[in-house]
Each structure stands twice: as structure tokens, then as C-alpha cells.
Design an enzyme around this catalytic site. Structure first.
Site, PDB file in Angstrom:
ATOM      1  N   TYR A 137       3.616  -4.020  12.562  1.00 39.35           N
ATOM      2  CA  TYR A 137       3.364  -4.870  10.534  1.00 39.35           C
ATOM      3  C   TYR A 137       4.001  -6.292  11.434  1.00 39.35           C
ATOM      4  O   TYR A 137       5.439  -6.435  10.539  1.00 39.35           O
ATOM      5  CB  TYR A 137       4.305  -4.269   9.701  1.00 39.35           C
ATOM      6  CG  TYR A 137       4.529  -4.372   8.199  1.00 39.35           C
ATOM      7  CD1 TYR A 137       3.324  -5.908   7.521  1.00 39.35           C
ATOM      8  CD2 TYR A 137       5.073  -3.954   7.300  1.00 39.35           C
ATOM      9  CE1 TYR A 137       3.863  -6.154   5.895  1.00 39.35           C
ATOM     10  CE2 TYR A 137       5.119  -4.573   5.475  1.00 39.35           C
ATOM     11  CZ  TYR A 137       4.351  -5.406   5.470  1.00 39.35           C
ATOM     12  OH  TYR A 137       4.533  -5.543   4.399  1.00 39.35           O
ATOM     13  N   LYS A 165      -1.159  -4.439  11.037  1.00 38.55           N
ATOM     14  CA  LYS A 165      -0.956  -5.510   8.820  1.00 38.55           C
ATOM     15  C   LYS A 165      -1.091  -7.025   9.170  1.00 38.55           C
ATOM     16  O   LYS A 165       0.266  -7.205  10.051  1.00 38.55           O
ATOM     17  CB  LYS A 165      -0.811  -4.452   8.473  1.00 38.55           C
ATOM     18  CG  LYS A 165      -0.649  -5.205   6.811  1.00 38.55           C
ATOM     19  CD  LYS A 165       0.700  -4.047   6.065  1.00 38.55           C
ATOM     20  CE  LYS A 165       0.178  -5.043   4.374  1.00 38.55           C
ATOM     21  NZ  LYS A 165       1.103  -4.183   3.863  1.00 38.55           N
TER      22      LYS A 165
END
Length: 295
Positions: A137, A165
Site C-alpha cells: 500500500y 495499491k
């Protein structure tokens, strides 16, 4: 869970609160409501879920409630961010024990001047013992720096690290990740207004906060984008998202998403926890009107 199932639109769930406690009933309603509206997966305990404001028991309540609410219909990718390996490992082990499919992990935050090598070691150490696949992330606004593309490229070769992400908002960075990773490494756009551009460039979709509020819009954008109808998808994206996204930049994604969800009757309260603050009343009215217009 196969990595290919992390595709489309995944929703980083808000954590509903009422009178200072986690509202499990509203969370269950929210998950069911999103799945019925064709969202492809859910992500509890992320940034929009105010994970940093949850105690250990609350984290477990949110994760377990989410898994029970999905009932196997969509993947659950649980946020497990933390600054020490033991805390992260404990969260991953709990997520695995209740049936989550993968976890979402930032690099350590707060530490000063972390090096790419140090970040690589952090992720690899956790991946070595993790019973669940890791999705990296990248959110430099909260961690102090981006995960370097060369670090991502190295980590992408690890069997336990399956994707990333990107919530940086830096589309050039995202394009670089697409260049340095193989097609079987899942790349998800976390910046809502880059969803269609990401798919057009080769992403697998996104984890997008506003899909809490207008999942129908995101489902339509997803379908058009993956069907190659890029112009139509871009038009829909730009017609629907910029104004709501602007409120999110002003007042925070969790606070704005909760206002929209309360207006739509999905959760009981738009309550947030300090250090987040409620959306001002005049903006609440604007967000409610805008949400009504979009759906």
C-alpha cells in the site's frame, strides 16, 4: 483466493461508529449493500476505515464482522498497517484465522529517513511468515515517502507479495510500476479520479474510497473501462467524481463517505473519531445533494 480475483472495484470500507463504539449492525448492512451493488471486494481497516483510531479488540471486531457479512461472496483484503513486525504479524494471523483472503500493508511510518533497503526487508520479513498474500500500500502522504519503484520490482518476485495499491495521486509513478512489474502482479489505483486512466494503461482496477458512497457509479465505470469503452468511462468518471473528491480532499475521505452513506440510509451515523472532525453543516448539505444527484 486467486490473485486474479483482486480485480475491478474494491471498496475500502468506512468503520461506522455510534456513540463512540463500532456499529457492527451498520457495518454488516454496508457490506451487504455494497455486494448487492456489484462491488468486487471489500477492504476493512484501511485509511478510510480509520484503522489508526481502532483499538486491538475493535480491529478484530471490524474484520470478523466484515468476513461474516460477505459470507464468501467477495474477497476480503484487510488493512494490517503498523510500525513493528510483531503487531503486523499478529493482525495478519487474526485475519487468516477468521477467513480473510489477503492483507494490505503500508511501509512503516513515523521512522525517520527509512531506506528502500529497510522497507524491502520489512515487507519481506512479514511475507516470509504470512499465511495470507500481501498487497503493498503506497500512500506517501501518510508514510512520509513512496515505496520506491525498484523496491516494488524486487518485492514483486516474492511469492507472498501479490500486488500494490497506489494512493499517491502520481500517475507517472503508477505508470512506472506498470513498466517494472510483470502482468501477474496486481496493480490497483487508489486515487479515485485515476481509475479509468489506470485501467486503460493496464491496471487491474482500484481500491476507491468513494465506492462506499456511489458503488453504482464505480460499477458502471468499471464495466465500461474493462470493455474498452474508455471515452464513455472517462466521461462518466469526470461527471460523477470531481466534486465529491474535492470535498474528500477538504474534509477527509472517511468523514465525507460517512455523510454520503448516512444520507443514503446505509449507516446510522456519520460519526468519526479524533483526530478526524465532522464535516461542517453547510458542506453536509452540499454532499447530500450531490450524492442524491449522482444516484
Amino acid at each position: 483466493m486467486s490473485v486474479s480475483s483482486l480485480r475491478g472495484v474494491l471498496c475500502p470500507l468506512v468503520t461506522p461508529f455510534e456513540d463512540g463504539t463500532v456499529d457492527e449492525e451498520s457495518l454488516t448492512t454496508l457490506v451487504d449493500w455494497l455486494v448487492e451493488r456489484d462491488i468486487d471486494g471489500v477492504v476493512p481497516c484501511g485509511t478510510t476505515g480509520e484503522f489508526a483510531s481502532l483499538g486491538r479488540d475493535e480491529f478484530r471486531t471490524v474484520v470478523e464482522t466484515t468476513v461474516e457479512a460477505t459470507d464468501g461472496r467477495v474477497p476480503v483484503v484487510t488493512g494490517v498497517a503498523g510500525t513493528d513486525i510483531q503487531t503486523v504479524t499478529d493482525r495478519i494471523e487474526f485475519a487468516a484465522s477468521v477467513g480473510c483472503d489477503a492483507v494490505l500493508l503500508t511501509q512503516p511510518y513515523f521512522h525517520t529517513a527509512p531506506t528502500p533497503e529497510g522497507n524491502r526487508q520489512f515487507f519481506e520479513t512479514i511475507a516470509e511468515s504470512s499465511p495470507l498474500p500481501l498487497v503493498l500500500y503506497n500512500i506517501p502522504a501518510c508514510t512520509g515517502q513512496a515505496i520506491a519503484p525498484e523496491t516494488v520490482a524486487a518485492l514483486a518476485d516474492h511469492d507472498g507479495i501479490v500486488g500494490l495499491k497506489d494512493s499517491s495521486g502520481d500517475f507517472d509513478y503508477f505508470l512506472e510500476l506498470l513498466r517494472v512489474t510483470d502482468d501477474d502482479f496486481t496493480l490497483l489505483e487508489g486515487y479515485d479520479q485515476h481509475y479509468v486512466s489506470g485501467v486503460h494503461a493496464g491496471s487491474d482496477g482500484g481500491i476507491n474510497a468513494l465506492s462506499n458512497v456511489v458503488p453504482e457509479v464505480f460499477a458502471s465505470i468499471r464495466d465500461e473501462a474493462f470493455a474498452g469503452e474508455t471515452e464513455a468511462a472517462l466521461e462518466r468518471e469526470q461527471a460523477a467524481l470531481p466534486d465529491l473528491f474535492g470535498y474528500c480532499m477538504d474534509y477527509g475521505f472517511a468523514a465525507v463517505a460517512k455523510v454520503g452513506l448516512e444520507h443514503r440510509g446505509v449507516i446510522e451515523s456519520a460519526e468519526v473519531r479524533p483526530p478526524l472532525t465532522p464535516v461542517p453543516d453547510d458542506a453536509v448539505d452540499d454532499i447530500a445533494e450531490l450524492t442524491e444527484h449522482l444516484v
